[in-house]
Design an enzyme around this catalytic site. Structure first.
Site, mmCIF file in Angstrom:
data_model
loop_
_atom_site.group_PDB
_atom_site.id
_atom_site.type_symbol
_atom_site.label_atom_id
_atom_site.label_comp_id
_atom_site.label_asym_id
_atom_site.label_seq_id
_atom_site.Cartn_x
_atom_site.Cartn_y
_atom_site.Cartn_z
ATOM 1 N N LYS A 80 -6.844 -7.375 -2.723
ATOM 2 C CA LYS A 80 -6.115 -6.353 -1.956
ATOM 3 C C LYS A 80 -5.155 -7.039 -0.989
ATOM 4 O O LYS A 80 -5.494 -8.101 -0.420
ATOM 5 C CB LYS A 80 -7.131 -5.486 -1.193
ATOM 6 C CG LYS A 80 -6.519 -4.273 -0.481
ATOM 7 C CD LYS A 80 -7.615 -3.402 0.151
ATOM 8 C CE LYS A 80 -7.042 -2.194 0.870
ATOM 9 N NZ LYS A 80 -8.060 -1.316 1.472
ATOM 10 N N SER A 155 -8.087 3.755 0.474
ATOM 11 C CA SER A 155 -6.832 3.023 0.514
ATOM 12 C C SER A 155 -6.702 1.902 -0.511
ATOM 13 O O SER A 155 -5.597 1.455 -0.789
ATOM 14 C CB SER A 155 -6.637 2.422 1.903
ATOM 15 O OG SER A 155 -7.630 1.432 2.147
ATOM 16 N N SER A 179 -12.819 3.544 1.615
ATOM 17 C CA SER A 179 -11.641 3.058 0.878
ATOM 18 C C SER A 179 -11.898 2.253 -0.380
ATOM 19 O O SER A 179 -10.963 1.972 -1.129
ATOM 20 C CB SER A 179 -10.752 2.218 1.787
ATOM 21 O OG SER A 179 -9.841 3.048 2.426
#
Ligand code: GLN
Length: 484
Positions: A80, A155, A179
């Site tokens: 990420k 997210s 998330s």
């Protein structure tokens, strides 16, 4: 789709280490799959093909020479874009960090490098991990590979979509309020958030520090347990990281008797919310299967679940406003050339470089921390947070795990809105520092994946993997099915 990518991270690791598959072939298979699916999915902000192939070649040479191998030698992984890799960009999907180069490795990256993992690319996310759809990214929207008109969740939507579509066998994400687990639920994969303090956050772009944790996405529980065995463990650079040494989380994942005599707690409060019909039907079926496996379903109650959305919003935004205070355009990141004087420069820097969602949270967080509101809002929220934690700890006296659907709603189309209750059972884990894992359970009649969530006591992560792995074996989800 390339068979290499269908076998999952653990089997791939074994085959690479034994020389049956080369790391170079595994890495090439990832980029091949990315070239087919990425135009539709847009999971990655950056790809490192050249570097990854050089690394893979080195791993292959190491394997051939009989040298000591890392635990993930030559295995590809996605990262990420809010986790620092020394010398590489880290944008957190914000314009503010567009040109930022990480000065050091995050602890999890250090550990992955030591283990020999190969970094395929940086995955898209909501700006500074604020959002539940990956639509607040300043750069691009990521699609749900099972239906590209829909959101992948967020997210960490880029990591979820990349693993779900088979572009990488596993990926790292961060989970502050669901998330990892919410997008994993929306995309039909395993998503895990550890006990608060199990995995170091050093080198990770902070969102809300009393919730943030690094965790993982994979196609099966074993792969997650393998990854966690590599990245967990003490780190003096993250003050909340517990002193426990790294451990092996992969054992006892194949026990056919895991559910015998296990108490599975289902929150009574689940009945207070609108749950999408297909999720409700699937969940009832899951409960039936657990009973057939010898588990005892017990009703638990935590009346303060109803406060979860409010508590989360107040405390998370307060912490956001404190953490983002370092983004002043002076120390690093974007700096507005249009400011007249210091204060004007601060405000123009933020006005020009931060998205709407981020600004909204800074303003609200500053409000709840203001002298007039501190006791009324922030302090009160912390007290109710303790109440919720006490209720959940009491519930754990009656059960081994708290079990719920992964999300209460199915993913919406781009621009659509999810009700705030959608992931309340996930966020409860962040509020209490409990570990949680989502596992795919079945497909909806329209072919969209659905999942379930297990939440355990603090530091019961190894047991959580055992329950999740046992569930995976009885779930109706066909993990060999890939979208696109
Ligand atoms: N949906 C949550 C939020 O927008 C998730 C955040 C997170 O876990 N990073 O705050």
């Amino acid at each position: 789709m390339d068979e290499i990518l269908k076998i999952g991270a653990d089997k791939l690791r074994q085959k690479i280490s034994s020389g049956e598959i080369s790391s170079v072939d595994a890495v090439k298979a990832c980029y091949e799959r990315i070239s087919q699916t990425e135009p539709k999915v847009k999971a990655f902000l950056k790809l490192n093909e050249e570097q990854a192939l050089i690394h893979a070649q080195k791993s292959d040479e190491k394997i051939k020479s009989g040298a000591k191998l890392g635990a993930l030698e030559g295995v590809p992984i996605g990262i990420k874009d809010n986790i620092m890799i020394k010398g590489e960009s880290m944008t957190s999907a914000s314009k503010y960090l567009k040109n930022y180069i990480s000065p050091y490795d995050a602890t999890v990256i250090e550990k992955l490098k030591d283990a020999g993992a190969v970094f395929i690319g940086r995955t898209n996310m909501d700006e500074f991990a604020m959002g539940g759809s990956t639509e607040t990214s300043a750069y691009q929207k990521t699609a749900n590979p099972w239906d590209i008109t829909k959101i992948p969740g967020g997210s960490s939507g880029g990591s979820a979509a990349a693993v779900s579509a088979g572009m990488v066998p596993f990926a790292l994400g961060s989970d502050t309020g669901g998330s990892i687990r919410q997008p994993a639920g929306f995309t039909g994969i395993v998503g895990y958030k550890p006990t608060y303090g199990l995995i170091s956050r050093y080198g990770v772009c902070a969102l809300a520090s009393s919730f943030d944790q690094i965790g993982s996405f994979s196609k099966n529980v074993k792969d997650t347990a393998l990854l966690v065995s590599v990245i967990a463990g003490k780190d003096y650079r993250d003050p909340v990281c517990q002193p426990a040494e790294a451990a092996d989380y992969t054992h006892n994942l194949d026990n056919p008797n895991t559910f015998k005599g296990l108490k599975i707690g289902v929150p009574k409060e689940l009945g207070n919310y609108n749950v999408d019909e297909e999720i409700s039907v699937s969940f009832k079926n899951d409960l039936k299967k657990l009973t057939e496996q010898g588990a005892e379903i017990v009703e638990i109650s935590a009346p303060s679940y109803k406060y979860v959305p409010a508590l989360y919003k107040v405390i998370m935004c307060a912490e956001v406003s404190a953490n983002i205070a370092t983004f002043d355009g002076v120390r690093y990141g974007y700096s507005s050339p249009n400011g007249a004087g210091l204060n004007d420069e601060y405000s123009k820097t933020r006005a020009e470089s931060l998205g709407y969602e981020v600004k909204k949270r800074i303003i609200f967080g500053t409000y709840v921390l203001g002298a007039k509101n501190y006791y009324r809002c922030y302090h009160q929220a912390q007290r109710v947070r303790t109440l919720l934690i006490n209720e959940l700890n009491a519930a754990f006296d009656k059960c081994d795990f708290i079990f719920s659907p992964a999300t209460l709603q199915m993913p919406v189309k781009f621009g659509g809105e999810l009700p705030e209750e959608c992931d309340i059972f996930l966020i409860a884990a962040n509020l209490g520092g409990f570990p949680g894992i989502t596992v795919p359970s079945s497909f909806s009649p329209k072919g969209m994946p659905m999942g379930v969530h297990f939440m355990g006591k603090r530091f019961s992560d190894a047991k959580l993997f055992q329950a999740a792995a046992a569930f995976e074996k009885i779930s109706c989800f066909d993990a060999s099915k890939y979208p696109l």
